[in-house]
Write a protein that holds these residues in place. Structure first.
Motif, PDB file in Angstrom:
ATOM      1  N   UNK A  34      -6.434   2.373   4.790  1.00 52.10           N
ATOM      2  CA  UNK A  34      -7.937   2.232   5.648  1.00 52.10           C
ATOM      3  C   UNK A  34      -8.542   0.904   4.855  1.00 52.10           C
ATOM      4  N   UNK A  35      -8.466   0.920   3.522  1.00 49.17           N
ATOM      5  CA  UNK A  35      -8.824  -0.284   2.583  1.00 49.17           C
ATOM      6  C   UNK A  35      -8.495  -1.465   3.308  1.00 49.17           C
ATOM      7  N   UNK A  36      -7.212  -1.619   3.700  1.00 47.59           N
ATOM      8  CA  UNK A  36      -6.642  -2.794   4.221  1.00 47.59           C
ATOM      9  C   UNK A  36      -7.144  -3.051   5.649  1.00 47.59           C
ATOM     10  N   UNK A  65       0.932  -1.084   0.009  1.00 54.42           N
ATOM     11  CA  UNK A  65       0.023  -0.037  -0.056  1.00 54.42           C
ATOM     12  C   UNK A  65       0.903   1.330   0.061  1.00 54.42           C
ATOM     13  N   UNK A  66       1.893   1.364   0.549  1.00 57.95           N
ATOM     14  CA  UNK A  66       2.987   2.417   1.123  1.00 57.95           C
ATOM     15  C   UNK A  66       3.688   2.623  -0.261  1.00 57.95           C
ATOM     16  N   UNK A 110     -11.257  -6.585   8.750  1.00 60.05           N
ATOM     17  CA  UNK A 110     -12.694  -6.856   9.256  1.00 60.05           C
ATOM     18  C   UNK A 110     -13.566  -7.766   8.622  1.00 60.05           C
ATOM     19  N   UNK A 111     -13.405  -7.603   7.130  1.00 65.85           N
ATOM     20  CA  UNK A 111     -14.261  -8.343   6.364  1.00 65.85           C
ATOM     21  C   UNK A 111     -13.686  -9.737   6.374  1.00 65.85           C
ATOM     22  N   UNK A 112     -12.510  -9.902   6.245  1.00 64.06           N
ATOM     23  CA  UNK A 112     -11.907 -11.019   6.244  1.00 64.06           C
ATOM     24  C   UNK A 112     -12.586 -12.112   7.523  1.00 64.06           C
ATOM     25  N   UNK A 113     -12.402 -11.448   8.480  1.00 59.85           N
ATOM     26  CA  UNK A 113     -13.017 -12.053   9.783  1.00 59.85           C
ATOM     27  C   UNK A 113     -14.363 -12.394   9.765  1.00 59.85           C
TER      28      UNK A 113
END
Lengths: 178, 181
Positions: A39-41, A30-31, A46-49
């Motif tokens: 923020x996407x990460x 990302x960097x 959270x989504x992957x959980x």
């Protein structure tokens, strides 16, 4: 596109220890390239959980989709998976040859015990998350604990198919507004 | 094809990472299809952990390979990866806020309990079938303590367990030979 493919291939090659081990690499990605924001990460973690699928695969799909559409969404996860695929092909050849030897068995003898310990820790983590256990101050969701115990007894007695049990528990969560 | 469908199903219903897949693997791969034994699955998890890549995917690839060679490995890998690709593609199309709906939250909280139930049963059977003697139990307890109380990298702990296992085995072979491990 080649650069992106190579980057995900590299992560697949270097991240040892499963999905979570990919996070530091993704951060760097990302960097360096700005294909996605930090923020996407964190959203993706959270989504992957809460969705099926490992974080690394999810992020690769997300980045691939945003840059190259459905084509990228398919190619990037494959680039990520390719290194382990190659390594496994090599390992399994060796296993077929020497799998029954005393040495290989002795190697797995100790490793298996450690992996059981590893899974025990994960089971504990996931269960305490499900029960919303807090240590300081100590608190937990009593309703969830009751459901867990009732569910355990039911499952030991009736041995439902895991997928059926997951569907039922989702339904119960919805009905009881957990 | 059967490999693909089986792993697709597992990819679709695995919430919470590679280890959460264990109950499904036990039911589908060990009990139903009998593609691998409980011990083999644990060996695959071990390999999946120490080589680069994602544990769930690595395990799928290994089982696929064992069953049908390279093509089996390809089918199994695609099967386990595809559900994430589909779900995340939908999300990338702008549905990414779906996890914030209360309805989704309730369902997920229920699922978390379900996953815990399955995992507790799984680890119990796995423990019974793969911990054969008091020495292995000893390695397990030491690893557990290291995992909880130290910040050692998992790979280091695994290496440590490997070495102790080797030492125990060689001293055992010297004292009484020919025992199956």
């Amino acid at each position: 596109m080649i650069i992106m493919l190579l980057e995900f291939f590299k992560i697949g090659l270097l991240a040892i220890g499963g999905g979570l081990a990919t996070i530091p690499f993704l951060k760097e990605l990302s960097l360096t390239y700005g294909w996605f924001s930090l923020e996407d990460l964190s959203i993706m973690i959270a989504v992957s959980e809460s969705t099926p699928g490992p974080i690394g695969i999810n992020m690769a799909t997300y980045v691939g989709f945003n840059s190259y559409g459905i084509f990228g969404a398919i190619l990037m996860p494959l680039a990520l998976v390719l290194p382990s695929f190659i390594i496994i092909s090599l390992i399994i050849k060796g296993l077929e040859k020497y799998g029954d030897s005393k040495l290989v068995k002795a190697i797995f003898y100790g490793l298996r015990a450690a992996v059981v310990a590893l899974i025990l820790v994960v089971v504990f983590d996931i269960t305490s998350m499900a029960l919303s256990i807090n240590m300081y101050p100590f608190s937990f969701n009593a309703l969830a604990l009751i459901l867990l115990i009732v569910g355990l007894i039911t499952q030991i007695k009736f041995k439902l198919h895991p997928i059926l049990l997951i569907c039922i528990s989702g339904l119960i969560g919805l009905l009881l507004k957990l | 094809m059967e490999l693909f469908i089986t792993w697709f199903k597992m990819g679709l219903f695995t919430f919470g990472g590679g280890y959460a897949m264990l109950p499904l693997i036990q039911e589908e791969i060990v009990n139903k299809k009998q593609w691998a034994t409980e011990k083999e699955i644990l060996n695959y998890y071990t390999i999946g952990q120490v080589i680069p890549g994602i544990i769930a995917v690595n395990t799928a690839t290994l089982v696929g390979y064992k069953k049908q060679g390279v093509f089996g490995a390809i089918y199994a890998t695609l099967g386990i990866v595809l559900p994430s690709i589909i779900v995340i593609s939908f999300m990338a199309m702008g549905l990414s806020h779906f996890i914030e709906y209360p309805v989704v939250k309730h369902i997920l909280n229920g699922i978390k309990i379900g996953v815990s139930i399955l995992l507790i049963i799984s680890i119990y059977t796995m423990f019974k079938k793969s911990i054969g003697d008091i020495y292995q139990l000893f390695i397990l307890l030491i690893s557990l303590l290291l995992l909880i109380f130290t910040k050692f990298n998992i790979v280091i702990i695994l290496l440590f367990a490997l070495v102790i296992g080797l030492i125990i085995n060689f001293t055992k072979i010297n004292s009484k030979s020919g025992e199956d491990i």
